[in-house]
Motif scaffolding. Structure first.
Motif, PDB file in Angstrom:
ATOM      1  N   MET A  29       0.805  -0.935   0.025  1.00 38.96           N
ATOM      2  CA  MET A  29      -0.049  -0.087   0.044  1.00 38.96           C
ATOM      3  C   MET A  29       0.977   1.276   0.111  1.00 38.96           C
ATOM      4  SD  MET A  29      -3.034   0.715  -0.095  1.00 38.96           S
ATOM      5  CE  MET A  29      -4.176   2.312   0.486  1.00 38.96           C
ATOM      6  N   GLU A  30       1.887   1.063   0.854  1.00 32.86           N
ATOM      7  CA  GLU A  30       2.623   2.423   0.898  1.00 32.86           C
ATOM      8  C   GLU A  30       3.472   2.608  -0.229  1.00 32.86           C
ATOM      9  OE1 GLU A  30       5.115   3.434   4.784  1.00 32.86           O
ATOM     10  OE2 GLU A  30       5.944   1.702   4.030  1.00 32.86           O
ATOM     11  N   ASN A  31       4.062   1.620  -1.076  1.00 35.75           N
ATOM     12  CA  ASN A  31       4.757   1.880  -2.252  1.00 35.75           C
ATOM     13  C   ASN A  31       3.769   2.287  -3.361  1.00 35.75           C
ATOM     14  OD1 ASN A  31       6.942   1.031  -1.197  1.00 35.75           O
ATOM     15  ND2 ASN A  31       7.067  -1.291  -1.807  1.00 35.75           N
ATOM     16  N   HIS A  54      -8.309  -3.133  -4.453  1.00 33.78           N
ATOM     17  CA  HIS A  54      -7.498  -4.107  -3.930  1.00 33.78           C
ATOM     18  C   HIS A  54      -7.312  -4.011  -2.441  1.00 33.78           C
ATOM     19  CE1 HIS A  54      -6.038  -5.970  -7.569  1.00 33.78           C
ATOM     20  NE2 HIS A  54      -5.748  -5.009  -8.297  1.00 33.78           N
ATOM     21  N   CYS A  55      -7.480  -2.558  -1.980  1.00 31.32           N
ATOM     22  CA  CYS A  55      -7.278  -2.439  -0.564  1.00 31.32           C
ATOM     23  C   CYS A  55      -8.554  -3.087   0.202  1.00 31.32           C
ATOM     24  CB  CYS A  55      -7.227  -1.054  -0.385  1.00 31.32           C
ATOM     25  SG  CYS A  55      -7.075  -0.506   1.421  1.00 31.32           S
ATOM     26  N   ALA A  56      -9.825  -2.687  -0.278  1.00 32.96           N
ATOM     27  CA  ALA A  56     -10.970  -3.313   0.310  1.00 32.96           C
ATOM     28  C   ALA A  56     -10.908  -4.887   0.233  1.00 32.96           C
ATOM     29  CB  ALA A  56     -12.297  -2.580  -0.382  1.00 32.96           C
ATOM     30  N   GLN A  94      -5.587   6.419   6.238  1.00 28.32           N
ATOM     31  CA  GLN A  94      -4.884   7.731   5.953  1.00 28.32           C
ATOM     32  C   GLN A  94      -3.985   7.727   4.419  1.00 28.32           C
ATOM     33  OE1 GLN A  94      -4.001  10.112   8.494  1.00 28.32           O
ATOM     34  NE2 GLN A  94      -5.750   9.184   9.046  1.00 28.32           N
ATOM     35  N   GLN A  95      -3.414   6.618   3.911  1.00 27.21           N
ATOM     36  CA  GLN A  95      -2.870   6.597   2.660  1.00 27.21           C
ATOM     37  C   GLN A  95      -3.942   7.189   1.626  1.00 27.21           C
ATOM     38  OE1 GLN A  95       0.467   6.050   1.796  1.00 27.21           O
ATOM     39  NE2 GLN A  95       0.483   6.280   4.232  1.00 27.21           N
ATOM     40  N   ARG A 139       0.462  -2.814  -7.139  1.00 24.16           N
ATOM     41  CA  ARG A 139       1.018  -4.003  -7.096  1.00 24.16           C
ATOM     42  C   ARG A 139       0.599  -4.734  -5.656  1.00 24.16           C
ATOM     43  NH1 ARG A 139       5.364  -0.542  -7.753  1.00 24.16           N
ATOM     44  NH2 ARG A 139       6.200  -0.763  -5.623  1.00 24.16           N
ATOM     45  N   LEU A 140      -0.581  -4.058  -5.147  1.00 27.28           N
ATOM     46  CA  LEU A 140      -1.134  -5.006  -3.869  1.00 27.28           C
ATOM     47  C   LEU A 140      -0.954  -6.496  -4.061  1.00 27.28           C
ATOM     48  CD1 LEU A 140      -3.756  -2.612  -2.370  1.00 27.28           C
ATOM     49  CD2 LEU A 140      -1.487  -3.468  -1.511  1.00 27.28           C
ATOM     50  N   ASP A 141      -1.486  -6.855  -5.253  1.00 28.51           N
ATOM     51  CA  ASP A 141      -1.585  -8.363  -5.539  1.00 28.51           C
ATOM     52  C   ASP A 141      -0.501  -9.201  -6.019  1.00 28.51           C
ATOM     53  OD1 ASP A 141      -3.501  -8.196  -8.505  1.00 28.51           O
ATOM     54  OD2 ASP A 141      -1.933  -7.005  -7.791  1.00 28.51           O
ATOM     55  N   ARG A 142       0.761  -8.529  -6.302  1.00 30.11           N
ATOM     56  CA  ARG A 142       1.586  -9.208  -6.921  1.00 30.11           C
ATOM     57  C   ARG A 142       3.126  -8.968  -6.585  1.00 30.11           C
ATOM     58  NH1 ARG A 142       0.025  -5.380 -10.708  1.00 30.11           N
ATOM     59  NH2 ARG A 142       1.643  -4.135 -11.873  1.00 30.11           N
ATOM     60  N   ASN A 143       3.521  -7.859  -6.180  1.00 33.30           N
ATOM     61  CA  ASN A 143       4.856  -7.708  -5.982  1.00 33.30           C
ATOM     62  C   ASN A 143       5.207  -6.951  -4.739  1.00 33.30           C
ATOM     63  OD1 ASN A 143       7.697  -7.449  -6.330  1.00 33.30           O
ATOM     64  ND2 ASN A 143       7.605  -5.961  -7.761  1.00 33.30           N
ATOM     65  N   THR A 144       5.316  -7.552  -3.536  1.00 31.16           N
ATOM     66  CA  THR A 144       5.624  -6.735  -2.235  1.00 31.16           C
ATOM     67  C   THR A 144       6.466  -7.334  -1.416  1.00 31.16           C
ATOM     68  OG1 THR A 144       3.816  -8.217  -1.386  1.00 31.16           O
ATOM     69  CG2 THR A 144       3.019  -6.336  -2.254  1.00 31.16           C
ATOM     70  N   THR A 145       6.868  -6.738  -0.383  1.00 32.38           N
ATOM     71  CA  THR A 145       7.720  -7.172   0.619  1.00 32.38           C
ATOM     72  C   THR A 145       7.257  -7.315   2.000  1.00 32.38           C
ATOM     73  OG1 THR A 145       8.756  -5.090   0.605  1.00 32.38           O
ATOM     74  CG2 THR A 145       9.818  -6.605  -0.549  1.00 32.38           C
TER      75      THR A 145
END
Length: 498
Positions: free
Chosen positions: A101-103, A127-129, A162-163, A475-481
């Protein structure tokens, strides 16, 4: 495996990231070519102070996608998993969600096209919801497990709200996309009511911004436990520095003693003239003592690593990786020949005298098992250019133009170009290279772009050119750390502070 990325992070910061697998060895060297007109050099910028104030390292387990280990029955079954394991996997998911979410929010905020902005914002909101709904669908019933879930749910709800509000605050309202604007606000209202319904925060905390912000900071640190790699940083060359200091003092005293003996031979007895000469000799010693010591230490330290770092799994305490870190100003003649060749490729108007700031990091990943489900760690390092910008001129010049007899003027800003050469040394492979141009002024990075290098030098094969990607790609659904917080501050220390 490398997937080396270099991109702009904030107004005045850049970030590089890469991936490391089990048993892998790699060294990365970054050479910042800073024009001397910027006024930045070893006399004005202390490398050690810059490292601890403006270089933020982030190291964590990495997964290619935002998976939900929490929703799998093997992770939520109390018969198969302990409380600590449940908390660990829940924290992994929570931080993967937060960082994604941040990225995405940062990239979306830099989108200047209103149409593309609202399209990507709509996708981000969906995606967030969806992920929040999937997360809450698997809330545990047991009270001892539920406490950890509520902490994570409280933070995720507040952070997403907040975001999204921050994105709306910086966006221009377009009537054509009013439905997207209302959709985002609706999700924010739902999350606010969700926290009120479950009484996650007291009324006093909710009405005071300082209290709610500090509480959420604490929750972020708490759900970080078990996810980040524990960092043990140790300065190198402490004994060598003491030896150099002693040697420098001995050399200065040797000269001082020789001068005193000569003075005693010239003057018979203790006279006012001799006392004055001795005072001058001791005064000269105090003036040159530190200069001699610093000069000797710079010579001895040249090319040596400044720090060593151990990375451990916070749950098992297993050693995951070892690192050596360099940070120093280099002389032009000490640069590798290939780096000099790359810098010579610049346009003639950019071939100005420059100071070279070198940052190097050598990593050796142990041949050991990672956390279950992970076989890769990701390192991200953010360089703040704020200490550079404070020396820059703001620029007060004007450009004049004439049209139909009318003379007009327009204010122009002073810009500087920093060249960044990246060298990647992989085990048993020849080094690979890349060059970036950073155009900046006193307030922001204006442009960050990948530049050409000589055809005789190999380009870093897994370099990801962020300048060719869309400004906001969800990228919430594919590329995160899992986690990106700087591991120099422990969760326990943060909890005591708050």
């Amino acid at each position: 495996m490398s997937k080396l990325r270099i991109k702009q992070e904030e107004q005045l910061s850049i970030k590089f990231s890469h991936l490391l697998g089990v048993g892998e060895r790699r060294k990365l060297d970054l050479y910042f070519s800073l024009p001397k007109e910027m006024g930045i050099g070893p006399q004005s910028l202390n490398e050690e102070e810059y490292y601890f104030s403006a270089v933020m390292g982030r190291r964590s387990y990495y997964s290619e996608g935002l998976h939900l280990p929490l929703v799998q029955s093997r992770f939520i079954s109390q018969k198969k998993r302990t409380l600590e394991e449940y908390r660990l996997y829940m924290n992994l998911f929570a931080y993967q969600f937060v960082v994604a979410m941040e990225n995405d929010a940062k990239e979306l905020a830099r989108q200047s096209d209103p149409q593309q902005f609202y399209q990507d914002l709509n996708e981000l909101t969906v995606h967030c919801a969806t992920l929040l709904r999937r997360f809450r669908r698997n809330a545990p019933a047991d009270a001892k497990w539920k406490h950890y879930f509520e902490n994570a749910d409280n933070y995720l709800s507040w952070f997403c709200e907040q975001q999204l509000l921050k994105l709306l605050a910086g966006a221009s309202q377009v009537e054509q996309y009013q439905h997207v604007y209302d959709k985002v606000l609706s999700l924010c209202h739902m999350e606010h009511h969700h926290r009120e319904h479950h009484q996650y925060n007291s009324s006093q905390t909710m009405t005071e911004p300082n209290r709610i912000a500090n509480k959420m900071l604490l929750l972020r640190r708490l759900i970080q436990q078990g996810v980040v790699l524990k960092e043990e940083l140790k300065p190198l060359g402490v004994g060598l520095k003491k030896l150099t200091t002693g040697l420098a003092t001995a050399l200065v005293m040797l000269v001082v003693s020789s001068l005193i003996i000569k003075a005693q031979g010239v003057f018979n007895g203790v006279t006012m003239v001799m006392v004055l000469v001795l005072a001058l000799i001791y005064g000269a010693r105090e003036i040159f003592k530190d200069d001699v010591r610093n000069a000797m230490w710079r010579y001895v330290q040249r090319g040596r690593p400044r720090w060593s770092r151990m990375l451990r799994d916070t749950t098992t305490q297993n050693l995951i990786a070892k690192q050596l870190v360099w940070l120093e100003f280099m002389r032009q003649k000490d640069l590798p020949e290939a780096v000099q060749e790359i810098l010579r490729r610049r346009h003639s108007q950019n071939k100005v005298e420059a100071e070279i700031l070198h940052y190097g990091i050598s990593t050796k990943v142990e041949d050991t098992d990672f956390l279950s489900g992970y076989n890769t760690i990701q390192e991200q390092v953010v360089f703040s250019l704020v200490p550079f910008a404070r020396y820059l001129e703001r620029g007060k010049d004007k450009i004049y133009s004439e049209e139909n007899g009318v003379i007009s003027s327009e204010a122009v800003e002073r810009r500087y170009q920093v060249n960044l050469v990246v060298v990647c040394h992989k085990e048993k492979q020849p080094p690979q290279y890349a060059r970036f141009k950073i155009t900046m002024n006193w307030s922001q990075i204006v442009d960050l772009s990948l530049s050409d290098i000589p055809d005789t030098l190999p380009l870093i094969d897994e370099l990801v050119d962020e300048t060719t990607l869309p400004a906001a790609t969800t990228r919430l659904d594919r590329n995160t750390t899992p986690v990106l917080d700087d591991t120099r501050t422990s969760p326990e220390a943060t909890q005591k502070t708050l």
